[in-house]
Design an enzyme around this catalytic site. Structure first.
Site, mmCIF file in Angstrom:
data_model
loop_
_atom_site.group_PDB
_atom_site.id
_atom_site.type_symbol
_atom_site.label_atom_id
_atom_site.label_comp_id
_atom_site.label_asym_id
_atom_site.label_seq_id
_atom_site.Cartn_x
_atom_site.Cartn_y
_atom_site.Cartn_z
ATOM 1 N N ALA A 160 2.335 1.646 -3.407
ATOM 2 C CA ALA A 160 1.305 2.030 -4.378
ATOM 3 C C ALA A 160 0.852 3.472 -4.185
ATOM 4 C CB ALA A 160 0.099 1.094 -4.262
ATOM 5 N N GLU A 161 0.781 3.916 -2.943
ATOM 6 C CA GLU A 161 0.270 5.258 -2.657
ATOM 7 C C GLU A 161 1.295 6.353 -2.939
ATOM 8 O OE1 GLU A 161 -2.658 6.482 -1.711
ATOM 9 O OE2 GLU A 161 -3.644 4.529 -1.779
ATOM 10 N N SER A 162 2.491 6.227 -2.356
ATOM 11 C CA SER A 162 3.448 7.337 -2.399
ATOM 12 C C SER A 162 4.844 6.939 -2.837
ATOM 13 C CB SER A 162 3.545 7.986 -1.011
ATOM 14 O OG SER A 162 4.176 7.090 -0.101
ATOM 15 N N TYR A 202 -5.017 -0.276 -9.595
ATOM 16 C CA TYR A 202 -4.499 -0.171 -8.234
ATOM 17 C C TYR A 202 -4.582 -1.518 -7.513
ATOM 18 C CZ TYR A 202 -4.100 1.689 -3.436
ATOM 19 O OH TYR A 202 -3.721 1.937 -2.135
ATOM 20 N N ILE A 262 0.838 -1.201 0.000
ATOM 21 C CA ILE A 262 0.000 0.000 0.000
ATOM 22 C C ILE A 262 0.873 1.251 0.000
ATOM 23 C CG2 ILE A 262 -1.644 1.364 1.363
ATOM 24 C CD1 ILE A 262 -3.013 -0.929 -0.002
#
Length: 297
Positions: free
Chosen positions: A192-194, A279, A189
Site C-alpha cells: 500500500a505504501e510503496s 487506504y 502495508i
C-alpha cells in the site's frame, strides 16, 4: 506553480536525513542550468531550497500523513534492488498540467551530480568538458502523485492486482517474528505504501519501503531508511506498537499508519478522510489476499 520532479528530488534529499543541511541554488551559465550547494561566481544564481534540521523535533514524533505528499525515488540509494512501482513510467522533464482526480501518474527522469572545486553540482544535463570534476553520478527518480493505495485509481482492482509474496522474504519474516506481527499485514502495508519500492522518498521526507518519517525512523532505531532490512524492521516495530495501542484492530492501526495516531484518537475511529478510508479498505483487502497467497520457493 508546480515544481519539476528534479527539484522535488533535491528538496527531498535535503529534508530526508540529518546529514543534509544547507541551501540549493539554481545557477544559469552559458545556457546551461545547474543546481549547486554554493553560488557559482559570475553566474546568475537563485535560492530554490533551504533546509536545516530543527532541534525541537522529537525523536518519537509520528507526524500525521493525511493529504499524502508526492513521492520521489532516487534509484541509486539501493543499487542492488530495482525500483518496482507496478505503474507504467511516463518520460517527462516536468510535471504536465492538472491531474484528473484519482488518476495515478509517474514521471521518471534523472539528474547528474558531481563535485567541482569543492562545490556539489546537480544538473539536468550530463556535464561535458568539465575540468577537475569528480566522477558524475546519475540519480534517477520516479515522481508519484501519492502512495500506491491512497489515490482513487479508477480501473485498478485491488482484489486482483499482482501480489509479491516472495519479495524481501527474509527481512519480513525476521521482523514479523521478532515483533509478533502477521506477515500478511506487513506485506499489505508495504504494498500500500510503496508497492515494494525501496527507494521511495516523499516531499516531506517519508522514506523507503514502509515510508517511514524521519522522526519515526529515529524512534525505532533506523539509521538508513533506504536499507530494506532496517526499514522493514522499523516499520514492523511501529506496526506492532499501533496494533497493541488499538487492541489488535487492523483497520485502526492502518488508519493510524496513514493519518497519524492523533487523528484516530480525535475521531474515535477511522478519520473521515477519503484517502484514509481508501487506504484502510485496501490494506485490509491486501492482507486477506496475502494470507492465502502461495509463496515461491
Amino acid at each position: 506553480m508546480k515544481k519539476k520532479p528534479a527539484l522535488l528530488l533535491l528538496a527531498g534529499l535535503l529534508a530526508s536525513g540529518t546529514s543534509w543541511a544547507g541551501t540549493i541554488y539554481r545557477c544559469d551559465v552559458d545556457g546551461a542550468r545547474s543546481y549547486v550547494s554554493k553560488r557559482i561566481p559570475g553566474a546568475g544564481c537563485h535560492v530554490i531550497s533551504q533546509y536545516s534540521p530543527r532541534k525541537s523535533q522529537r525523536a518519537w514524533s509520528a507526524p500525521a500523513r493525511s493529504a499524502r505528499p508526492a513521492m520521489v525515488a532516487a534509484s541509486n540509494f539501493v543499487p542492488s534492488r530495482p525500483v518496482d512501482t507496478d505503474t507504467a513510467p511516463v518520460a517527462a522533464a516536468a510535471i504536465p498540467g492538472p491531474v484528473t482526480a484519482g488518476a495515478p501518474r509517474v514521471v521518471q527522469g534523472q539528474i547528474y551530480s558531481y563535485m567541482e572545486g569543492g562545490v556539489r553540482h546537480y544538473s539536468s544535463r550530463r556535464p561535458q568538458g568539465v575540468a577537475n570534476a569528480s566522477a558524475v553520478r546519475t540519480i534517477r527518480y520516479s515522481y508519484m502523485e501519492t502512495c500506491f493505495a491512497c489515490a482513487a485509481r479508477p480501473g485498478m482492482n485491488f482484489a486482483s492486482i499482482r501480489l509479491k509474496p516472495d519479495a524481501y522474504r527474509s527481512e519480513i519474516t525476521t521482523a514479523a517474528s521478532q515483533f509478533g506481527v502477521d506477515e500478511a499485514i506487513v506485506r499489505a502495508i508495504i504494498h500500500a505504501e510503496s508497492s515494494y519500492n525501496p527507494n521511495a522518498l516523499s516531499r516531506v521526507g517519508a522514506q523507503g519501503l514502509m515510508q517511514l518519517m524521519p522522526g519515526t525512523a529515529r524512534r525505532f532505531g533506523v539509521l538508513n531508511a533506504f536499507d530494506p532490512a532496517q526499514n522493514i524492521r522499523g516499520g514492523v516495530q511501529y506496526l506492532a506498537f499501533l496494533l497493541k495501542r488499538f487492541n489488535g484492530n487492523l483497520a485502526l492501526a492502518a488508519a493510524g499508519y496513514n493519518a497519524g495516531e492523533g487523528a484516530v484518537d480525535k475521531y474515535r475511529g477511522i478519520p473521515p478522510y477519503n484517502e484514509t478510508q481508501r487506504y484502510v479498505q485496501r490494506v485490509s483487502l491486501l492482507a486477506d489476499r496475502y494470507r492465502s497467497a502461495p509463496v515461491l520457493r
